[in-house]
Design an enzyme around this catalytic site. Structure first.
Site, mmCIF file in Angstrom:
data_model
loop_
_atom_site.group_PDB
_atom_site.id
_atom_site.type_symbol
_atom_site.label_atom_id
_atom_site.label_comp_id
_atom_site.label_asym_id
_atom_site.label_seq_id
_atom_site.Cartn_x
_atom_site.Cartn_y
_atom_site.Cartn_z
ATOM 1 C CB THR A 190 -0.894 0.046 1.256
ATOM 2 O OG1 THR A 190 -1.663 -1.145 1.338
ATOM 3 C CG2 THR A 190 -1.819 1.250 1.247
ATOM 4 C CB VAL A 219 -11.733 -5.827 -0.719
ATOM 5 C CG1 VAL A 219 -11.501 -4.368 -0.337
ATOM 6 C CG2 VAL A 219 -12.181 -5.926 -2.169
ATOM 7 N N GLY A 220 -8.885 -5.742 1.105
ATOM 8 C CA GLY A 220 -8.349 -5.491 2.430
ATOM 9 C C GLY A 220 -8.850 -4.183 2.998
ATOM 10 C CG ASP A 221 -6.104 -1.859 5.400
ATOM 11 O OD1 ASP A 221 -5.515 -2.673 4.658
ATOM 12 O OD2 ASP A 221 -5.547 -0.851 5.870
ATOM 13 C CB THR A 241 1.049 -0.083 4.765
ATOM 14 O OG1 THR A 241 1.507 -0.961 3.737
ATOM 15 C CG2 THR A 241 2.119 0.023 5.832
ATOM 16 N N GLY A 242 -0.019 -3.006 5.230
ATOM 17 C CA GLY A 242 0.207 -4.325 5.808
ATOM 18 C C GLY A 242 -0.964 -5.253 5.588
ATOM 19 N N GLY A 244 -4.322 -6.176 5.708
ATOM 20 C CA GLY A 244 -5.506 -5.346 5.878
ATOM 21 C C GLY A 244 -6.590 -5.946 6.737
#
Length: 329
Positions: A190, A219-221, A241-242, A244
């Protein structure tokens, strides 16, 4: 068209929940917060996850010429979306396990307006599509084929996002199909950016191609307002980031902004955000999360789980890469 004011009415109620005493199960030996107070407000300023010096330089160029924070974050993160050598964002991003590159992004302005696109294919600059969602629709999020069709209607061109390098790496991965993301590489997925312009107004943006070789539709954060990004112009902003999934479970960026509202510095708020996550993952050390934050005075902070994360700032004080302290040494 009147825009929705996303989450605005829930801030007061949520602040009461955030005020609950911090979970006692966190490590007692975690590093204490470092608080650095500016004697005067420092802005314009931009801060972004990781050492994306070209992106932060572009955002600073916009800010230094008198541009808005919103324009700065859009133009800044687009630099990484367009960099085919960055396999975590935009064109050239690592595909899902089916070989499709799907992109997520969100953006938020000083008035609490926000827009996002999720799992969008064939469009090179999801951050700009997210801004169009914010400005030209009554919605906050568009997903998949709907987001792609909207982009075409707004004049965006269809492009092939899968570069030859990413395609060959995906084919190599398929030989084992083992999903074991590498910390600070495949988890380094990200660019999140926050900016304050000359007027003291804050905006933020976040864009990603997501985890390499993720399940189709994951889908992540990053495009989720309150998780991967949150801005309150009275307080400050935060982005993540990371991995999510863990940020979503704690509504991480919103939490950090609310902690700053209560008086914590950006550094203190980021550290507590990480500790909340680790309290729910006791004994785990196989994933990375990094938070950055900025408050209304232009003070910044960042903190992560694993060593190796850094964040870059650009202001009148210089263009600086800031190695982040970590929860796990």
């Amino acid at each position: 068209m009147e825009r929705r004011k996303f989450l605005k009415n829930s801030s007061t109620a949520t602040a009461a929940l955030v005020a609950t005493p911090f979970l006692t199960s966190c490590k007692e030996d975690a590093k204490p917060a470092k608080t650095v107070k500016n004697t005067k407000a420092l802005y314009p300023i931009v801060i972004c996850t990781w050492n994306f010096m070209n992106a932060s330089a572009k955002a600073w160029e916009v800010l230094n010429s008198g541009g808005t924070a919103l324009d700065a974050v859009e133009q800044g993160v687009k630099v990484e979306e367009d960099d085919v050598n960055n396999q975590t964002v935009g064109t050239g991003g690592r595909p899902d396990r089916d070989g499709n590159v799907t992109l997520d992004a969100c953006i938020m302005d000083k008035d609490g307006n926000c827009g996002a696109v999720l799992a969008m294919q064939n469009i090179a600059n999801p951050i700009s599509v997210a801004r169009k969602v914010m400005e030209d629709t009554p919605h906050v999020m568009l997903a998949g084929q709907g987001a792609e069709q909207f982009a075409y209607e707004k004049g965006f061109e269809k492009v092939n996002l899968l570069t030859e390098q990413s395609r060959l790496e995906w084919l190599e991965w398929k030989k084992t199909s083992e999903y074991k993301p590498i910390i600070n590489i495949e988890n380094h997925d990200t660019i999140g950016m926050l900016a304050i312009d000359k007027n003291g107004d804050i905006a933020g943006g976040c864009t990603t191609s997501g985890m390499g070789y993720k399940m189709a539709g994951r889908v992540g954060d990053s495009p989720i307002i309150g998780a991967g990004l949150f801005v309150d112009n009275e307080v400050g902003g935060a982005t993540a980031t990371g991995v999510g999934e863990e940020v979503v479970r704690t509504v991480g960026s919103f939490l950090i902004v609310e902690l700053m509202r209560q008086g914590k510095s950006p550094q203190e708020a980021c550290e507590e955000g990480v500790k909340r996550i680790m309290a729910k993952n006791e004994g785990r050390n196989d994933f990375q999360i990094g938070f950055i934050a900025i408050n209304k005075q232009g003070e910044t902070g960042g903190y992560c789980i694993q060593a190796g994360f850094s964040y870059r700032t650009y202001s009148e004080e210089g263009h600086i890469d800031n190695p982040s302290e970590s929860y796990i040494s």
